[in-house]
Design a protein around this motif. Structure first.
Motif, short mmCIF file in Angstrom:
data_model
loop_
_atom_site.label_atom_id
_atom_site.label_comp_id
_atom_site.label_asym_id
_atom_site.label_seq_id
_atom_site.Cartn_x
_atom_site.Cartn_y
_atom_site.Cartn_z
N ASN A 17 0.86 -1.17 0.00
CA ASN A 17 0.00 0.00 0.00
C ASN A 17 0.90 1.23 0.00
OD1 ASN A 17 -2.18 1.69 0.17
ND2 ASN A 17 -2.58 1.31 2.34
N PHE A 18 1.61 1.42 -1.10
CA PHE A 18 2.62 2.47 -1.19
C PHE A 18 1.99 3.83 -1.41
CE2 PHE A 18 4.98 -1.30 -2.99
CZ PHE A 18 5.72 -1.52 -1.83
N HIS A 19 2.51 4.79 -0.70
CA HIS A 19 2.08 6.18 -0.86
C HIS A 19 3.29 7.09 -1.06
CE1 HIS A 19 -1.99 5.09 0.25
NE2 HIS A 19 -1.51 4.44 1.28
N GLY A 20 4.41 6.51 -1.46
CA GLY A 20 5.61 7.31 -1.69
C GLY A 20 6.46 7.52 -0.47
N GLU A 21 6.09 6.92 0.65
CA GLU A 21 6.82 7.13 1.90
C GLU A 21 8.24 6.56 1.85
OE1 GLU A 21 6.09 6.38 6.68
OE2 GLU A 21 4.72 5.49 5.23
N VAL A 22 8.42 5.38 1.25
CA VAL A 22 9.74 4.77 1.18
C VAL A 22 10.64 5.59 0.25
CG1 VAL A 22 11.03 2.71 0.47
CG2 VAL A 22 8.86 2.46 1.70
N ILE A 38 21.87 3.17 -5.82
CA ILE A 38 22.55 2.98 -7.10
C ILE A 38 21.56 2.41 -8.10
CG2 ILE A 38 24.35 1.66 -8.28
CD1 ILE A 38 25.96 1.83 -5.66
N ASP A 39 20.80 1.43 -7.67
CA ASP A 39 19.77 0.86 -8.52
C ASP A 39 18.75 0.18 -7.61
OD1 ASP A 39 18.42 0.22 -10.86
OD2 ASP A 39 19.73 -1.44 -11.39
N ALA A 40 17.53 0.14 -8.08
CA ALA A 40 16.48 -0.53 -7.32
C ALA A 40 15.47 -1.10 -8.30
CB ALA A 40 15.80 0.44 -6.36
N LEU A 41 14.92 -2.19 -7.92
CA LEU A 41 13.91 -2.85 -8.73
C LEU A 41 12.76 -3.21 -7.80
CD1 LEU A 41 13.43 -4.02 -11.63
CD2 LEU A 41 14.26 -6.17 -10.72
N ALA A 42 11.58 -2.68 -8.09
CA ALA A 42 10.38 -3.03 -7.34
C ALA A 42 9.57 -3.99 -8.19
CB ALA A 42 9.57 -1.78 -7.00
N VAL A 43 9.21 -5.12 -7.62
CA VAL A 43 8.42 -6.12 -8.33
C VAL A 43 7.10 -6.25 -7.59
CG1 VAL A 43 8.32 -8.52 -9.11
CG2 VAL A 43 10.54 -7.34 -8.96
N TYR A 44 6.01 -5.94 -8.30
CA TYR A 44 4.68 -6.01 -7.74
C TYR A 44 3.97 -7.23 -8.31
CZ TYR A 44 5.69 -1.05 -7.05
OH TYR A 44 6.28 0.13 -6.72
N LYS A 45 3.32 -7.99 -7.44
CA LYS A 45 2.52 -9.13 -7.90
C LYS A 45 1.11 -8.93 -7.37
CE LYS A 45 4.31 -13.44 -8.17
NZ LYS A 45 4.70 -14.83 -7.74
N ASP A 46 0.15 -8.78 -8.29
CA ASP A 46 -1.22 -8.53 -7.87
C ASP A 46 -1.89 -9.81 -7.39
OD1 ASP A 46 -2.18 -9.92 -10.09
OD2 ASP A 46 -2.66 -8.10 -11.23
N ALA A 47 -3.15 -9.70 -7.00
CA ALA A 47 -3.87 -10.84 -6.43
C ALA A 47 -3.99 -12.01 -7.41
CB ALA A 47 -5.26 -10.39 -5.97
N ASP A 48 -3.92 -11.71 -8.71
CA ASP A 48 -4.00 -12.76 -9.73
C ASP A 48 -2.63 -13.30 -10.13
OD1 ASP A 48 -6.81 -12.54 -9.90
OD2 ASP A 48 -6.61 -10.84 -11.29
N GLY A 49 -1.57 -12.77 -9.55
CA GLY A 49 -0.22 -13.22 -9.88
C GLY A 49 0.42 -12.48 -11.04
N SER A 121 1.41 -8.97 -3.16
CA SER A 121 2.53 -8.47 -2.37
C SER A 121 3.61 -7.96 -3.32
CB SER A 121 3.09 -9.56 -1.44
OG SER A 121 3.68 -10.60 -2.19
N ALA A 122 4.71 -7.54 -2.76
CA ALA A 122 5.78 -6.96 -3.58
C ALA A 122 7.13 -7.25 -2.95
CB ALA A 122 5.58 -5.45 -3.71
#
Length: 182
Positions: A17-22, A38-49, A121-122
């Motif tokens: 439940n991101f709101h830009g806080e991180v 240096i680099d970041a990768l966010a991986v989001y997986k919705d309820a359906d995968g 989740s992510a």
């Protein structure tokens, strides 16, 4: 540019439940010259995968090009020795300039994390430079010291040395392991 110790952190987020806080906190740390992403990768997986991937970095273009050359050099050094070091440095700088930043992580790199991410989740893969540590690291090196190991200490272990109360440690432990219990 002196580069500080670099750390890879992989974080899980249950029902993100991101709101830009991180991102805001990483920017605050950047402005205070404490850490750089240096680099970041966010991986989001919705309820359906279904998966969505997003990159993040808070390096300037000049820093990205310089760090790109260093990261490329490290990769090349590991693969082809000194000749690979030089070729990797050039390739890394060029890639950072073309991409507008350092891309240590590609979407393909997330493959082994993706399977571990539960639906809805992510996960975030963060390659962070601890810029604050440059003077400390240099002082240690001048004194003849070197790193033997490192790691994060579990909050429950801090109770044993009296740094936290059992209640404080349980709260921190529960926060840090909430998603892992699934």
């Amino acid at each position: 540019m002196a580069i500080g110790p670099v750390q890879l952190i992989v974080l899980g987020f249950e029902h993100p439940n991101f709101h830009g806080e991180v991102v805001a906190e990483l920017e605050r740390l950047r402005k205070s010259d404490t850490v750089r992403v240096i680099d970041a990768l966010a991986v989001y997986k919705d309820a359906d995968g279904d998966i969505e991937v997003e990159h993040l970095s808070n390096l300037s273009t000049e820093e990205a090009i310089e760090l790109g050359s260093k990261i490329g050099a490290l990769v090349g050094l590991g693969i082809e020795g000194e000749a690979g070091f030089e070729a990797g440095a050039v390739a890394g700088a060029e890639a950072a300039a073309e991409q507008g930043g350092v891309r240590v992580f590609s979407d393909a790199d997330a493959w082994d994390v993706i399977a571990e991410i539960p639906n809805d989740s992510a996960a975030a893969l963060l390659l962070i430079e601890h810029h604050w540590a440059v003077p400390l690291r240099d002082a240690i090196a001048r004194a003849g010291g070197f790193r033997l190991g490192d790691g994060f200490i579990n909050p429950l272990d801090l109770v044993g040395i009296g740094l936290l109360t059992a209640e404080e440690a349980k709260e921190l432990h529960d926060l840090e392991t909430a998603g892992a219990a699934r």
